[in-house]
Design an enzyme around this catalytic site. Structure first.
Site, PDB file in Angstrom:
ATOM      1  N   LYS A 125       0.882  -1.166   0.000  1.00  0.00           N
ATOM      2  CA  LYS A 125       0.000   0.000   0.000  1.00  0.00           C
ATOM      3  C   LYS A 125       0.919   1.215   0.000  1.00  0.00           C
ATOM      4  CE  LYS A 125      -3.161   2.790   2.626  1.00  0.00           C
ATOM      5  NZ  LYS A 125      -3.897   3.040   3.851  1.00  0.00           N
TER       6      LYS A 125
ATOM      7  N   GLY B 293      -8.767   9.170   9.122  1.00  0.00           N
ATOM      8  CA  GLY B 293      -9.151   9.317  10.525  1.00  0.00           C
ATOM      9  C   GLY B 293     -10.260  10.314  10.788  1.00  0.00           C
TER      10      GLY B 293
END
Lengths: 269, 347
Positions: free
Chosen positions: A99, A160
């Site tokens: 990733k 987040g």
């Protein structure tokens, strides 16, 4: 026909990818991963002195889950850092899946599109299967495909934040313009309903961490996300109805002629 | 944990021998690195309820034990129960609400108003230097102790009592036996509190790296521990005597004991600077690094078998849990007639 998620030649049943950070404990993390049904899990190693393998105990614990590991380059800001960390993670975990994160802004952790493309080009040349975490910009996504990425992971909103799909227009554009590219919504998903919405919009999968890890009951929340992703995918496959301007009763109302509503409205007036 | 336990058991009339792998004057364990907070409510944010319960038990013991220790040794350990304050910058205000929501849910019926919202006025009455913040939370029951005073006081108390001390003696522990590099010694009971030293014996025990800064400034005066809530960091500033402030702590899944990284030191110092700009001229006295011993569920481990008790996995809760665990060990010792092995997961 089985509805598999195909990434870099590998087929997966689950369309939910989860992170392994921020959990109250490693034990709860592993239980949550199991409850999520995820078959691909991300993990970071930037701050764990990977060269000395000082985080090995936790990595081994994560690997015992049997999932496809997707090491990330969280915390890297330049292609040079990314490549060094990627090579280290390939050696440690024995996987060329990566990733790719190149952070351009420290506060909202926004990807640096320029560094991202440069790093992706280098990593693809080195034989990595790159899943880049990117913004929802169509041109950036195209450039990433040009340099050899086969999967894209645009953000829903900044990491987040839990704000869900902030720019649906851009995301829908990506889906429509890149119909054959696996697109995974990565970051910003805060609620199962948002994950469901991403799947209904036609995205191939969802990747998230904070919304599960920081829930009061992460294991329960992981199960909720699993259901939401499955539900959204099934809804997309089933074909969602289009929104209408007027109410449409689902049972025949033979005794109520179509002008009835207008009469009723007139009586009220 | 080991020193506190030895002191308590000796005071109860047991004959105690203490083995320390290093020097008691310069301990290598996480107890020396920590900031000495006894904050069951703050910790409840990321921990399960049993940690809170044990922490509340510890809060009942600490005042009396600290006083006894001070009387015995004639030294001050700076135990202070003035609560702690939580603040967040305006852009992170939702962190305060999230904290309140999480604690309210976890405490359920046990929530007896331990969380107090502070507006700017009440906040600056308690902590005048926090005038950059519009609101905060006050957790009035929380306490802290100066570990850099407590540990020497415990050492002195042990020397004053009849505890036999072996320093610079790494050991291995088996039932009723302590094994040093050169010999084995028999005991009625062995209590293993070695932390990461017991890694080979306790499956799943791991180290979690923590980094701490100690600064000195006369320009900013804090009266109690202050926590800065942030989406990605958990940072605290604990004021100590002589204008020192301990700022911590990073939490990295690594057993790396090398010196603090530049990134961590920047995170810690910029957090402190964001609490008050006058911290910019504070002097960095010390950086501390250590690894907290933790189990995979981050819960403390109390494992008993005939002739051997293992206490470990105190993670980031050494001073919060130590008294409660000492009392549990005392109870185990009183029940040593039981010859069965058991593991208490403390949850």
């Amino acid at each position: 026909m089985a509805d598999k998620l195909n990434l870099y030649g590998k087929a997966f049943d689950s369309r939910l990818l989860v992170g392994t950070a921020l959990y109250p404990s490693p034990a709860i993390m592993r239980e949550s991963v199991a409850a999520s049904g995820a078959e691909i899990i991300t993990l970071s190693l930037r701050r764990q002195s990977p060269a000395q393998q000082q985080g090995k105990m936790l990595w081994d614990y994560i690997q015992e889950s049997g999932c496809q590991l997707l090491p990330n380059t969280a915390g890297c800001k330049t292609p040079k850092e990314v490549v060094a960390l990627a090579e280290m993670s390939r050696e440690i975990f024995g996987t060329d899946w990566l990733k790719l994160e190149v952070i351009g802004d420290d506060y909202n952790l926004q990807p640096d599109p320029f560094g991202l493309i440069e790093a992706a080009r280098e990593l693809v040349q080195r034989g990595f299967k790159v899943l880049p975490y990117c913004t929802d910009d169509l041109v950036v996504c195209r450039r990433l495909l040009d340099v050899g990425c086969e999967v894209l992971m645009p953000w829903g909103s900044p990491i987040g934040t839990g704000r869900g799909l902030m720019n649906k227009y851009n995301l829908q554009t990506l889906r429509e313009r890149l119909p054959d590219v696996p697109l995974i919504i990565d970051a910003g998903i805060g609620a199962p309903s948002q994950a469901c919405e991403a799947m209904e919009l036609g995205f191939d999968a969802v990747l998230l961490n904070t919304a599960i890890a920081r829930a009061q009951n992460p294991v329960l929340m992981a199960g909720a996300f699993r259901l939401a992703v499955e539900s959204g995918r099934a809804a997309r496959n089933a074909g969602l109805m289009l929104k209408r301007q007027t109410a449409s009763p689902s049972t025949p109302t033979l005794d109520m002629p179509f002008w009835q509503q207008a009469v009723s409205e007139g009586e009220k007036a | 944990m080991g020193r506190l336990l030895a002191w308590r058991l000796s005071a109860m009339g047991h004959q105690v021998t203490l083995f320390e792998s290093g020097s008691l004057d310069k301990p290598a364990g996480a107890c020396h690195t920590a900031a000495g907070m006894i904050a069951p409510l703050s910790e409840l944010y990321h921990c399960p309820l049993p940690i809170y319960h044990m922490g509340m038990q510890s809060l009942q013991h600490w005042p009396q034990w600290a006083k006894q220790l001070e009387q015995q040794t004639g030294t001050n350990v700076d135990y202070r129960q003035t609560g702690s304050i939580l603040v967040a910058h305006p852009q992170d205000r939702s962190e305060l609400l999230q904290f309140q929501q999480e604690l309210t849910a976890k405490l359920g019926k046990e929530n007896t108003g331990q969380l107090h919202w502070l507006d700017k006025n009440t906040l600056t009455k308690l902590e005048p230097e926090l005038d950059r913040f519009d609101q905060g939370l006050w957790l009035a029951t929380e306490a802290d102790i100066d570990n850099r005073k407590l540990l020497p006081a415990l050492h002195l108390a042990l020397k004053q009592s009849d505890v036999r001390i072996h320093e610079n003696t790494p050991v291995n522990c088996t039932p009723r036996k302590i094994h040093t590099a050169s010999a084995s010694e028999q005991f009625e009971l062995v209590i293993d509190t070695r932390g990461l030293g017991a890694k080979q014996q306790i499956k799943g025990l791991r180290g979690v790296r923590g980094e701490v800064l100690v600064v000195e400034t006369q320009e900013v005066q804090l009266n109690r521990p202050v926590r800065l809530l942030h989406p990605r960091y958990q940072l605290y500033a604990v004021p100590r005597a002589d204008h020192r402030i301990v700022i911590g702590a990073t939490e990295i899944e690594s057993e790396d004991m090398s010196p603090i990284s530049l990134r961590s030191s920047m995170e810690l110092s910029s957090a402190l600077y964001s609490i008050h700009p006058a911290f910019a001229e504070a002097r960095i006295l010390e950086t501390r690094v250590n690894c907290r011993p933790a189990t995979m569920d981050n819960m403390p481990l109390l494992e008993t078998e005939p002739g051997l008790i293992r206490v470990n996995g105190l993670y980031r809760h050494g001073y919060l849990l130590a008294p409660a665990l000492v009392v549990q060990v005392e109870m185990q010792i009183q029940q040593t007639t039981s010859d069965t092995a058991q593991v208490t997961r403390c949850n």
